[in-house]
Write a protein that holds these residues in place. Sequence first.
Motif, PDB file in Angstrom:
ATOM      1  N   THR A   2       0.864  -1.171   0.000  1.00  0.00           N
ATOM      2  CA  THR A   2       0.000   0.000   0.000  1.00  0.00           C
ATOM      3  C   THR A   2       0.900   1.220   0.000  1.00  0.00           C
ATOM      4  N   HIS A  34      -6.567   2.675  -6.489  1.00  0.00           N
ATOM      5  CA  HIS A  34      -7.731   2.664  -5.587  1.00  0.00           C
ATOM      6  C   HIS A  34      -8.510   3.969  -5.715  1.00  0.00           C
ATOM      7  N   ARG A 170     -19.958  -5.231   2.246  1.00  0.00           N
ATOM      8  CA  ARG A 170     -19.399  -5.974   3.387  1.00  0.00           C
ATOM      9  C   ARG A 170     -20.526  -6.621   4.157  1.00  0.00           C
ATOM     10  N   ASP A 249     -16.684   1.980   8.951  1.00  0.00           N
ATOM     11  CA  ASP A 249     -15.899   2.970   8.221  1.00  0.00           C
ATOM     12  C   ASP A 249     -16.554   4.345   8.304  1.00  0.00           C
TER      13      ASP A 249
ATOM     14  N   HIS B 172     -12.520 -11.521   8.017  1.00  0.00           N
ATOM     15  CA  HIS B 172     -12.893 -10.611   6.945  1.00  0.00           C
ATOM     16  C   HIS B 172     -12.456 -11.168   5.614  1.00  0.00           C
ATOM     17  N   LEU B 183       2.798 -13.265   1.682  1.00  0.00           N
ATOM     18  CA  LEU B 183       1.430 -12.889   1.364  1.00  0.00           C
ATOM     19  C   LEU B 183       1.308 -12.567  -0.114  1.00  0.00           C
ATOM     20  N   LEU B 189     -14.907 -13.695   2.366  1.00  0.00           N
ATOM     21  CA  LEU B 189     -15.938 -14.642   2.778  1.00  0.00           C
ATOM     22  C   LEU B 189     -17.132 -14.540   1.849  1.00  0.00           C
ATOM     23  N   VAL B 209      -3.649  -7.221  -2.633  1.00  0.00           N
ATOM     24  CA  VAL B 209      -4.054  -7.104  -1.228  1.00  0.00           C
ATOM     25  C   VAL B 209      -3.248  -6.015  -0.526  1.00  0.00           C
ATOM     26  N   ASP B 210      -3.959  -5.092   0.146  1.00  0.00           N
ATOM     27  CA  ASP B 210      -3.269  -4.062   0.918  1.00  0.00           C
ATOM     28  C   ASP B 210      -2.617  -4.708   2.132  1.00  0.00           C
ATOM     29  N   SER B 211      -1.486  -4.189   2.525  1.00  0.00           N
ATOM     30  CA  SER B 211      -0.829  -4.685   3.734  1.00  0.00           C
ATOM     31  C   SER B 211       0.039  -3.572   4.300  1.00  0.00           C
ATOM     32  N   ILE B 224      -4.161   4.666   6.676  1.00  0.00           N
ATOM     33  CA  ILE B 224      -4.384   3.776   5.540  1.00  0.00           C
ATOM     34  C   ILE B 224      -5.732   3.082   5.653  1.00  0.00           C
ATOM     35  N   SER B 226      -8.310   3.949   7.340  1.00  0.00           N
ATOM     36  CA  SER B 226      -9.407   4.896   7.229  1.00  0.00           C
ATOM     37  C   SER B 226      -9.584   5.343   5.784  1.00  0.00           C
ATOM     38  N   LYS B 227      -8.472   5.597   5.100  1.00  0.00           N
ATOM     39  CA  LYS B 227      -8.543   6.090   3.725  1.00  0.00           C
ATOM     40  C   LYS B 227      -9.168   5.055   2.803  1.00  0.00           C
ATOM     41  N   TYR B 228      -8.753   3.778   2.942  1.00  0.00           N
ATOM     42  CA  TYR B 228      -9.247   2.745   2.037  1.00  0.00           C
ATOM     43  C   TYR B 228     -10.445   1.993   2.606  1.00  0.00           C
ATOM     44  N   ASP B 229     -11.012   2.527   3.693  1.00  0.00           N
ATOM     45  CA  ASP B 229     -12.200   1.901   4.300  1.00  0.00           C
ATOM     46  C   ASP B 229     -11.985   0.412   4.585  1.00  0.00           C
ATOM     47  N   LEU B 230     -10.837   0.074   5.142  1.00  0.00           N
ATOM     48  CA  LEU B 230     -10.550  -1.328   5.448  1.00  0.00           C
ATOM     49  C   LEU B 230     -11.017  -1.678   6.839  1.00  0.00           C
ATOM     50  N   GLU B 231     -11.353  -2.946   7.031  1.00  0.00           N
ATOM     51  CA  GLU B 231     -11.734  -3.382   8.371  1.00  0.00           C
ATOM     52  C   GLU B 231     -10.669  -4.244   9.013  1.00  0.00           C
ATOM     53  N   ILE B 248      -9.982  -3.342  12.656  1.00  0.00           N
ATOM     54  CA  ILE B 248     -10.412  -1.943  12.742  1.00  0.00           C
ATOM     55  C   ILE B 248     -10.726  -1.493  14.171  1.00  0.00           C
ATOM     56  N   ASP B 249     -11.164  -2.412  15.044  1.00  0.00           N
ATOM     57  CA  ASP B 249     -11.496  -1.978  16.400  1.00  0.00           C
ATOM     58  C   ASP B 249     -10.260  -1.472  17.133  1.00  0.00           C
TER      59      ASP B 249
END
Lengths: 450, 450
Positions: A2, A34, A170, A249, B172, B183, B189, B209-211, B224, B226-231, B248-249
């Motif tokens: 990323t 993205h 999601r 999000d 997720h 990776l 899912l 895949v983002d990492s 990152i 927050s920007k890409y709305d990842l969980e 994300i939590d």
Amino acid sequence: MTSFKLTDELLARIAQLIENQKDSALVSLLEEVHYADVAEIANELKVDEATYLIKLLDSDKTSDVLTELDEDVREAILSNLSTKEIAEELEELDTDDAADIIAELPDEIVQEVISEIEDKEHAKDIVDLLRYDEDSAGGLMAKELVKVKENWNVLTCVKEMRSQAENVTRVHSIYVVDDEEKLIGRLSLKDLLTTSTTSPIRDVYIPKVDSVNVNEDPEEVAKIMSKYDLEAIPVVDEIGRLVGRITIDDIVDVIKEEADKDYQLAAGISQDVEADDSVWELTRARLPWLILGLFGGLGAAAIMGGFEEMISKHAILFFFTPLIAAMAGNVGVQSSAIIVQGLANDDLKGSVGNRLIKEMLLALLNGLILAAILLLFTWFWKGDFLTALAISISLIAVIIVAGFIGTFTPLFLDKRGIDPAIATGPFITTSNDIFGILIYFWIAKLVLGI
Amino acid sequence: MTSFKLTDELLARIAQLIENQKDSALVSLLEEVHYADVAEIANELKVDEATYLIKLLDSDKTSDVLTELDEDVREAILSNLSTKEIAEELEELDTDDAADIIAELPDEIVQEVISEIEDKEHAKDIVDLLRYDEDSAGGLMAKELVKVKENWNVLTCVKEMRSQAENVTRVHSIYVVDDEEKLIGRLSLKDLLTTSTTSPIRDVYIPKVDSVNVNEDPEEVAKIMSKYDLEAIPVVDEIGRLVGRITIDDIVDVIKEEADKDYQLAAGISQDVEADDSVWELTRARLPWLILGLFGGLGAAAIMGGFEEMISKHAILFFFTPLIAAMAGNVGVQSSAIIVQGLANDDLKGSVGNRLIKEMLLALLNGLILAAILLLFTWFWKGDFLTALAISISLIAVIIVAGFIGTFTPLFLDKRGIDPAIATGPFITTSNDIFGILIYFWIAKLVLGI
């Protein structure tokens, strides 16, 4: 992986390709980028260049790009699109994002844009969402979710989920409703993955599910989701029917905006501005509190003018007014910041009375330490013990009063339903300056017997 | 449905039940209560009461309760548990939470606690995590994730996932790795739910895949995600091997802590305190900046003392020192807040030079407006135009300098890798007070020809 970085070269290259209308080169360049990064690029381009890009790329990508743009850039680009083109973007968006964008459009074209949305179910959902107050759970939620009826058999369920899940980006939980659409439970995807699917839904689902009311305050929703580590929460109406879903999000955005807003309020900035806004916008946001501060300063000057007769014999008192005002301001800001944060995080236990007493004790302790330092320095500097004592005693009094005001004001506002974050920053420093100087001269007069 | 409220009655009742050791009543009362709410209760009980509760309830619940407790409450409770009891709690926790708790334990017992963990794989994972810097992606991540090898057939995959997913609270994405554990992609899912499962993994997975790197800054990870709305985001080591996952939590917690910290820094509070901390802890956090402010005030007093000869003929100048100092402080705080926020949100584009020029223009504009108001009031009040002019011109100069300092300082610190949020609050107000008063008297001297 990323590691998208918007360099000046990349930006220049894209602007160049747009100018020369090298469409296929643009499309392939941005293919793997993205949407959040495309938005970053669009924020930096000129409006007509960004509009060109939006019109060129596919709607399923550009729709997400639109949601990520800075608000003024988005406004400018939308004003360059036809109602049909806007409708095409909205077609691709989740209902919550679509509703947000429609809410930003000029009233005259809203009706037309909505009528041009081809998927009538989608249009209906968006219109439903527009009814809710922006600043509520209803205003945050999306209609996209997966729900099943409790009296279905599993086979129907799985088929239903497969078709519903197509539209849902999601899927966290599958919500279970009764015949009247009331939310009664949930199923997790993980359960589906790890359990055999021959059981009836009624036997499998979890009858306990967190939810929020459609009228709930967004900050409350954020607190709940953060406290219970939720990633999505269903939203129910006054009767208990499942009407939407809020995903984490969006809550992350709420948390960040809230934090930014409180931070700006504490600095005396009255509306949401960014460093890159125009000088005029920044002035409009910053000037009001500066004017308040100015009048506070005039008040302080008037007070000091009232003690003018002391100047000839006790000039030194006037040298220490900035110190007294500054300490009053600092203590007040510290106290109010702690209270405002405590209120925001729901950390405050105990009565208001106890809290004020604790703050006074704290102020007394800090005041004594600081006054002792001040006494030594002042006595050493000017040699007049009585005057040094007068100033030091004033400092203690001023600190106690400043701590009191700083603690009491946000609590008072909060009990009245007003955002306590207003009572930070310039509001506190200005009022504490005035009180501080008043108390200072009054005590000095007392101690020095003038 | 989410309406747990910790009332005084409930708290008293629980305390009563604990005192009378009504175990089954307690267990059934708290059966349906979410662990975050049990933690809220435990935070309010006396330490021995809370410890009783933790020992009474099942480990799979109390382990999560422990992670949600206030740090000092947790510390007190853990000191009352045997190493075996602590190990039992850690057994139930996700590796990231377990590692966090071990990091809080006194060094002497860490070895023993780890040895008492029965699941040796779990213990190994926790120990691995302990190696990473707390303030990095490695320090945030958990080992719990679901991964499959690209060269597996689907049947093996599904079986593998079913067994791995047992331990993973939220699945997720399923991560795809190659033979060397690097990776290379992911499966969602949702894909599994909506696609037929007869295809080989190699044909089905998404190779993009983002990492994040294991050494990445937590605030960067938050940006990152927050920007890409990842969980959730996978974490890779320097070679690219999948070593963990951040959900994300945890990032929501990072965002909130960061916001709280910046807010407190802006108020001159030097360490993480809450309103309910002891008077001593609060003093320790608040006093340092207050002392700084005190010395600033002493500096200002000394400067004014240096202009003492002006007092007899131009006493009015001294009445306006709090105003000048306050305006300098307010402008400085506003400027620095906007810059600090811009830096935190990555909103700052353009060169430092351009930004400073923009700030000076803004300060000039605001300064002129404020000075005009000041001029009118002062002239009206005291009738001496030249003095009013002197004060007003000083105000413009002071505002420009304050704006410059407020903009430049956080940018300067940021370029040097120092947290720019330090350059807010009392730091800015104190330095601006001194510069402000200096400039003020100097200009006044110039204009009034003294």
